[in-house]
Scaffold this motif. Structure first.
Motif, mmCIF file in Angstrom:
data_model
loop_
_atom_site.group_PDB
_atom_site.id
_atom_site.type_symbol
_atom_site.label_atom_id
_atom_site.label_comp_id
_atom_site.label_asym_id
_atom_site.label_seq_id
_atom_site.Cartn_x
_atom_site.Cartn_y
_atom_site.Cartn_z
ATOM 1 N N GLY A 24 26.162 45.307 52.662
ATOM 2 C CA GLY A 24 25.442 45.145 53.922
ATOM 3 C C GLY A 24 25.844 43.893 54.667
ATOM 4 O O GLY A 24 25.961 43.902 55.905
ATOM 5 N N ARG A 25 26.050 42.812 53.958
ATOM 6 C CA ARG A 25 26.409 41.539 54.585
ATOM 7 C C ARG A 25 27.865 41.497 55.031
ATOM 8 O O ARG A 25 28.193 40.893 56.052
ATOM 9 N N SER A 26 28.733 42.112 54.245
ATOM 10 C CA SER A 26 30.169 42.008 54.514
ATOM 11 C C SER A 26 30.714 43.144 55.361
ATOM 12 O O SER A 26 31.805 43.021 55.926
ATOM 13 N N ALA A 27 29.972 44.260 55.419
ATOM 14 C CA ALA A 27 30.434 45.473 56.105
ATOM 15 C C ALA A 27 31.725 46.009 55.484
ATOM 16 O O ALA A 27 32.535 46.658 56.151
ATOM 17 N N ALA A 28 31.909 45.743 54.200
ATOM 18 C CA ALA A 28 33.113 46.204 53.507
ATOM 19 C C ALA A 28 32.986 47.672 53.127
ATOM 20 O O ALA A 28 31.888 48.189 52.910
ATOM 21 N N ASP A 29 34.120 48.345 53.048
ATOM 22 C CA ASP A 29 34.199 49.696 52.499
ATOM 23 C C ASP A 29 34.557 49.551 51.023
ATOM 24 O O ASP A 29 35.657 49.097 50.686
ATOM 25 N N ALA A 30 33.620 49.894 50.142
ATOM 26 C CA ALA A 30 33.839 49.693 48.706
ATOM 27 C C ALA A 30 35.095 50.402 48.222
ATOM 28 O O ALA A 30 35.762 49.933 47.289
ATOM 29 N N ARG A 31 35.457 51.519 48.847
ATOM 30 C CA ARG A 31 36.623 52.283 48.414
ATOM 31 C C ARG A 31 37.922 51.580 48.781
ATOM 32 O O ARG A 31 38.997 51.969 48.306
ATOM 33 N N LYS A 32 37.834 50.536 49.615
ATOM 34 C CA LYS A 32 39.009 49.770 50.004
ATOM 35 C C LYS A 32 38.876 48.308 49.582
ATOM 36 O O LYS A 32 39.449 47.416 50.213
ATOM 37 N N ALA A 33 38.117 48.084 48.510
ATOM 38 C CA ALA A 33 37.851 46.718 48.056
ATOM 39 C C ALA A 33 38.342 46.514 46.634
ATOM 40 O O ALA A 33 38.455 47.458 45.855
ATOM 41 N N ALA A 34 38.610 45.261 46.301
ATOM 42 C CA ALA A 34 38.959 44.868 44.933
ATOM 43 C C ALA A 34 38.035 43.730 44.520
ATOM 44 O O ALA A 34 37.790 42.808 45.295
ATOM 45 N N MET A 35 37.527 43.817 43.291
ATOM 46 C CA MET A 35 36.571 42.834 42.771
ATOM 47 C C MET A 35 37.182 42.093 41.594
ATOM 48 O O MET A 35 37.665 42.717 40.640
ATOM 49 N N PHE A 36 37.140 40.752 41.657
ATOM 50 C CA PHE A 36 37.655 39.888 40.601
ATOM 51 C C PHE A 36 36.481 39.150 39.972
ATOM 52 O O PHE A 36 35.746 38.449 40.671
ATOM 53 N N GLU A 37 36.326 39.294 38.665
ATOM 54 C CA GLU A 37 35.144 38.767 37.966
ATOM 55 C C GLU A 37 35.525 38.254 36.582
ATOM 56 O O GLU A 37 36.370 38.839 35.916
ATOM 57 N N ASP A 38 34.846 37.166 36.151
ATOM 58 C CA ASP A 38 35.067 36.704 34.788
ATOM 59 C C ASP A 38 34.116 37.357 33.796
ATOM 60 O O ASP A 38 34.360 37.308 32.596
ATOM 61 N N ILE A 39 33.015 37.962 34.266
ATOM 62 C CA ILE A 39 32.053 38.618 33.381
ATOM 63 C C ILE A 39 32.268 40.123 33.469
ATOM 64 O O ILE A 39 32.015 40.745 34.511
ATOM 65 N N ALA A 40 32.731 40.709 32.389
ATOM 66 C CA ALA A 40 33.175 42.105 32.415
ATOM 67 C C ALA A 40 32.065 43.070 32.831
ATOM 68 O O ALA A 40 32.315 44.033 33.550
#
Length: 235
Positions: free
Chosen positions: A169-185
């Motif tokens: 909602g805040r970013s207006a991103a399309d999740a299908r065109k996003a990549a997430m980088f995380e240290d907690i699996a």
């Protein structure tokens, strides 16, 4: 593609895996900076001190509460709010009042982020000010379109699905065109379900390993790396 990226991935990295990505989402702590900086050890110690003071308990009981709330609620703060009605602002101000001298400027990270097409966001269970301070120390703050912090998520932490809903909602991103980088699996389960490409930035650092490896097995982890810059350069 570098050999390093391939050997550090659950699957070999190819351009096709990320060619569709126009939104790059990065956790902050132990992701944008190396876990050996040990910033979270400072935060961890200050959380215990805050709990001991505010709940009037000894350090051993404070530690037990801190870890139990993390397990039960996703973050210690969420547990304090749910169980004690605690105001989150004093907690966040106190626990993030730390020494950032151990964080060095990273021109390599800045260059790697600059080459990513599209928008970049920091998505953290910490505070906006903490993210600004750390990203500023790294020299990469200007590379990000925005910071979505715990307050912006109505104090609902990752890995709760509503936290990711707030992010979208805040970013207006399309999740299908996003990549997430995380240290907690375990924080990559929901992004995977939403259609994001996921990357687990893991470490064998003793302090970080305690929580980071929980939930590491499963198809929600698409790629893994111990070197964020090397991984980004391979793309």
């Amino acid at each position: 593609m570098s050999d390093y990226a391939e050997t550090q991935s659950a699957q070999p990295v190819t351009h096709a895996d990320f060619g569709h990505v126009d939104t790059w989402i990065f956790d902050l702590d132990n992701t944008l900076y190396p876990a050996h900086c040990n910033l979270f050890a400072q935060i961890d110690q200050r959380m215990g001190a805050f709990i001991a003071r505010e709940l009037d308990v000894d350090p051993v009981e404070a530690r037990r509460i801190q870890k139990q709330y993390y397990v039960d609620h996703g973050t210690t703060l969420a547990g304090l709010m749910a169980e004690h009605g605690m105001d989150p602002t004093p907690f966040l101000d106190f626990v993030h009042d730390i020494d950032l001298a151990v964080v060095d400027e990273s021109r390599a990270l800045d260059a790697a982020l600059a080459r990513l097409p599209g928008k970049r966001f920091i998505f953290t269970n910490g505070s906006h000010r903490h993210a600004e301070n750390v990203a500023g120390k790294l020299g990469v703050l200007d590379r990000f379109e925005g910071i979505i912090d715990i307050a912006a998520c109505n104090y609902i932490p990752k890995p709760h699905p509503d936290a990711f809903g707030h992010f979208i909602g805040r970013s207006a991103a399309d999740a299908r065109k996003a990549a997430m980088f995380e240290d907690i699996a375990r924080n990559l389960v929901v992004p995977h379900q939403m259609g994001m490409r996921t990357v687990w930035v893991h470490t064998e650092d003793a302090f970080a390993t305690e929580k980071a490896h929980h939930g590491k097995d499963g198809d929600h982890v698409h790629h893994t790396t111990e070197d964020l810059v090397g991984f980004l350069d391979a793309l």
